[in-house]
Design a protein around this motif. Structure first.
Motif, PDB file in Angstrom:
ATOM      1  N   ASP A 121     -29.287 -15.831  -2.177  1.00 39.75           N
ATOM      2  CA  ASP A 121     -28.586 -16.818  -1.362  1.00 39.75           C
ATOM      3  C   ASP A 121     -29.531 -17.856  -0.759  1.00 39.75           C
ATOM      4  OD1 ASP A 121     -29.891 -15.218   0.430  1.00 39.75           O
ATOM      5  OD2 ASP A 121     -28.145 -14.767   1.675  1.00 39.75           O
ATOM      6  N   PRO A 141     -34.133 -13.703  -1.758  1.00 39.69           N
ATOM      7  CA  PRO A 141     -32.762 -13.313  -2.095  1.00 39.69           C
ATOM      8  C   PRO A 141     -32.004 -14.426  -2.824  1.00 39.69           C
ATOM      9  CG  PRO A 141     -33.280 -12.792   0.189  1.00 39.69           C
ATOM     10  CD  PRO A 141     -34.391 -13.665  -0.313  1.00 39.69           C
ATOM     11  N   ASP A 196     -32.156 -13.581  -7.672  1.00 33.66           N
ATOM     12  CA  ASP A 196     -33.184 -12.925  -6.864  1.00 33.66           C
ATOM     13  C   ASP A 196     -34.542 -13.153  -7.521  1.00 33.66           C
ATOM     14  OD1 ASP A 196     -32.022 -10.816  -4.661  1.00 33.66           O
ATOM     15  OD2 ASP A 196     -30.593 -11.137  -6.286  1.00 33.66           O
ATOM     16  N   PRO A 202     -25.293  -9.985 -10.661  1.00 29.67           N
ATOM     17  CA  PRO A 202     -26.227  -9.934  -9.527  1.00 29.67           C
ATOM     18  C   PRO A 202     -27.019  -8.628  -9.503  1.00 29.67           C
ATOM     19  CG  PRO A 202     -24.055 -10.684  -8.818  1.00 29.67           C
ATOM     20  CD  PRO A 202     -23.900 -10.189 -10.227  1.00 29.67           C
ATOM     21  N   LEU A 203     -28.212  -8.703  -8.937  1.00 30.87           N
ATOM     22  CA  LEU A 203     -29.078  -7.522  -8.844  1.00 30.87           C
ATOM     23  C   LEU A 203     -28.375  -6.387  -8.117  1.00 30.87           C
ATOM     24  CD1 LEU A 203     -31.783  -6.048  -9.091  1.00 30.87           C
ATOM     25  CD2 LEU A 203     -32.548  -7.258  -7.028  1.00 30.87           C
ATOM     26  N   ARG A 204     -27.718  -6.690  -7.007  1.00 32.25           N
ATOM     27  CA  ARG A 204     -27.056  -5.622  -6.248  1.00 32.25           C
ATOM     28  C   ARG A 204     -25.947  -4.971  -7.051  1.00 32.25           C
ATOM     29  NH1 ARG A 204     -26.515  -7.204   0.180  1.00 32.25           N
ATOM     30  NH2 ARG A 204     -28.764  -7.409   0.596  1.00 32.25           N
ATOM     31  N   GLU A 205     -25.250  -5.745  -7.857  1.00 30.31           N
ATOM     32  CA  GLU A 205     -24.203  -5.163  -8.700  1.00 30.31           C
ATOM     33  C   GLU A 205     -24.813  -4.230  -9.739  1.00 30.31           C
ATOM     34  OE1 GLU A 205     -20.748  -6.570 -11.889  1.00 30.31           O
ATOM     35  OE2 GLU A 205     -21.505  -8.009 -10.408  1.00 30.31           O
ATOM     36  N   GLN A 221     -37.121  -2.134  -9.118  1.00 28.32           N
ATOM     37  CA  GLN A 221     -35.807  -2.419  -8.564  1.00 28.32           C
ATOM     38  C   GLN A 221     -34.689  -1.543  -9.132  1.00 28.32           C
ATOM     39  OE1 GLN A 221     -35.331  -4.490  -5.962  1.00 28.32           O
ATOM     40  NE2 GLN A 221     -37.568  -4.700  -5.984  1.00 28.32           N
ATOM     41  N   LEU A 222     -34.800  -1.110 -10.369  1.00 22.54           N
ATOM     42  CA  LEU A 222     -33.709  -0.379 -11.016  1.00 22.54           C
ATOM     43  C   LEU A 222     -34.088   1.025 -11.487  1.00 22.54           C
ATOM     44  CD1 LEU A 222     -32.046  -3.167 -13.220  1.00 22.54           C
ATOM     45  CD2 LEU A 222     -31.500  -2.498 -10.878  1.00 22.54           C
ATOM     46  N   GLN A 269     -27.616  -2.577  -9.426  1.00 28.14           N
ATOM     47  CA  GLN A 269     -28.041  -1.367  -8.714  1.00 28.14           C
ATOM     48  C   GLN A 269     -26.854  -0.463  -8.415  1.00 28.14           C
ATOM     49  OE1 GLN A 269     -29.956  -3.482  -5.503  1.00 28.14           O
ATOM     50  NE2 GLN A 269     -32.008  -3.206  -6.369  1.00 28.14           N
ATOM     51  N   ALA A 270     -25.721  -1.061  -8.050  1.00 26.62           N
ATOM     52  CA  ALA A 270     -24.525  -0.276  -7.739  1.00 26.62           C
ATOM     53  C   ALA A 270     -23.999   0.438  -8.979  1.00 26.62           C
ATOM     54  CB  ALA A 270     -23.448  -1.182  -7.149  1.00 26.62           C
ATOM     55  N   HIS A 311     -39.785 -10.951  -1.966  1.00 27.81           N
ATOM     56  CA  HIS A 311     -38.424 -11.038  -2.491  1.00 27.81           C
ATOM     57  C   HIS A 311     -37.721 -12.241  -1.882  1.00 27.81           C
ATOM     58  CE1 HIS A 311     -34.099  -9.207  -2.660  1.00 27.81           C
ATOM     59  NE2 HIS A 311     -34.276 -10.135  -3.577  1.00 27.81           N
TER      60      HIS A 311
END
Length: 414
Positions: A395, A393, A354, A8-11, A318-319, A13-14, A391
């Motif tokens: 979900d 998301p 995303d 996932p994108l959030r992962e 984004q990154l 980024q984390a 964007h």
């Protein structure tokens, strides 16, 4: 590891935040005029009060505010004019009850005075007599000594971007030089036998190297210093050598192309070959930009971006942008310029991914309308014609006509 397993994108980024936590570029001391837009490497405190004396903000008369209580047009307060404050000079006038002094804007407020009456509320029957037809509050039309900045208080905190307003504060306190973070050095490597320089002829099967210029401009806009390493042909040895050179010379490396699973893409092998931990992810659940690579070599981030311009720029926003901010030591969290807009038509999306869709914005009757611009990720015009990016998301399975959606503004779009 098993590459091209999309996360996932959030992962993603984390992972970048974790790897770059505390990884900040070195600092340098620069003249104040060169500090604009740079990140302060340390706190800068005021060496003196600003203003250094209590000063008037208007042309008028310095008075004791208590002497005006009850004053009105029908019953003005009576004062004796005992002197005049001159601009740019100290004054030894000390006001007693019932006394006033002429004062210009910026003039030093005399001892005993705590307010200034504007000219339009005062009348002088003669040079020594003053009538005031309005009650004045304590501190009215006066900036007190140290009210702007008190001696010893911070003007700029470490990690803050030095803005034009902060330049003014520093100048007002006599600061001539500032310790700031160096610009993040970014190397861009373009890969592919099909690429040619933009000033050369283009034969059948060839395309110009768009990404090194588009990405270079984007990173420069973010305050980076960009080095274009040129075009590296599809040879592992040449690519490995170019990557090794870029890692040694710069703070961050961005590879344009070479992020897919094709047999001639050497990015993963080369990143891993230069040292641990190597590649940390290959593939993110995002459109456009799925085959993106991220790794760390000798404590430096290495990004493998898709060759398609729109995908490369989307992933960069984004990154890569958060990575640049971390390396720059910026204290303030990333705040994106976002507006809410009503969608002009339905847009489908795949759950679990995303999606980023370019839109044109129109503004009527106090509201924005977003019209999607559909196009393949290889079409650079898609980004150039977009005012912003919508964007969707992971979900959601899409958005509907009339739905309010957040739109990330691009460039000077307003």
């Amino acid at each position: 590891m098993d590459f091209f397993q999309c996360i996932p994108l959030r992962e993603a980024q984390a992972i970048i935040v974790k790897e770059l936590s505390g990884a900040v570029v070195a600092s340098e001391r620069v003249p104040l005029v060169d500090a604009l837009g740079r990140v302060a490497a340390e706190a800068i405190s005021a060496a003196e009060n600003l203003p250094p004396f209590s000063r008037s903000t208007v042309d008028g008369f310095a008075v004791r505010s208590a002497d005006t209580f009850g004053a009105s047009e029908a019953a003005p307060s009576l004062f004796s004019v005992v002197g005049e404050v001159l601009m740019g000079e100290s004054t030894d006038i000390e006001l007693r009850p019932g006394q006033a002094a002429v004062i210009p804007t910026g003039g030093m407020v005399p001892v005993g005075a705590d307010a200034v009456v504007m000219l339009e509320y005062a009348e002088q029957p003669d040079h020594h007599t003053l009538l005031i037809a309005k009650m004045i509050a304590p501190g009215e039309n006066v900036v007190l000594k140290g009210e702007d900045i008190a001696s010893g208080s911070p003007i700029v905190q470490g990690g803050q971007t030095i803005t034009p307003a902060r330049i003014g504060l520093l100048a007002a306190n006599g600061v001539t030089h500032a310790q700031v973070r160096k610009a993040v050095e970014v190397a861009i490597i373009s890969t592919g036998d099909e690429l040619v320089e933009i000033d050369g002829p283009v034969r059948a099967g060839q395309i110009r190297d768009v990404n090194s210029y588009a990405l270079g401009a984007l990173f420069t806009e973010w305050g980076c210093r960009v080095t274009r390493m040129g075009i590296v042909r599809d040879s592992y040895e040449k690519f490995y050598g170019a990557l090794a050179q870029a890692v040694e010379a710069c703070d961050m490396v961005v590879i344009s192309g070479g992020s897919s699973v094709g047999a001639r893409d050497f990015t993963v092998k080369a990143i891993d070959g230069l040292g641990a931990p190597g590649v940390l992810f290959h593939g993110i659940a995002i459109k456009p930009g799925k085959p993106t690579i991220f790794g760390m070599v000798k404590g430096k981030p290495v990004f493998g971006l898709p060759g398609h311009p729109v995908a490369a720029m989307t992933v960069s926003e984004q990154l890569v942008k958060p990575a640049v901010r971390l390396l720059s030591g910026r204290q303030k969290p990333l705040e994106r310029r976002v507006v809410q807009a009503s969608l002009s038509r339905n847009v489908a999306s795949s759950p679990g991914r995303d999606d980023f869709v370019g839109v044109r914005l129109t503004h009527e009757a106090g509201r924005y309308t977003a019209t999607p611009i559909f196009g393949k990720s290889g079409l650079i015009r898609w980004m150039a014609e977009s005012d912003g990016v919508m964007h969707i998301p992971a979900d959601k399975s899409g958005v509907y006509e009339g739905e309010s959606v957040p739109v990330l503004l691009l460039g000077d779009a307003d």
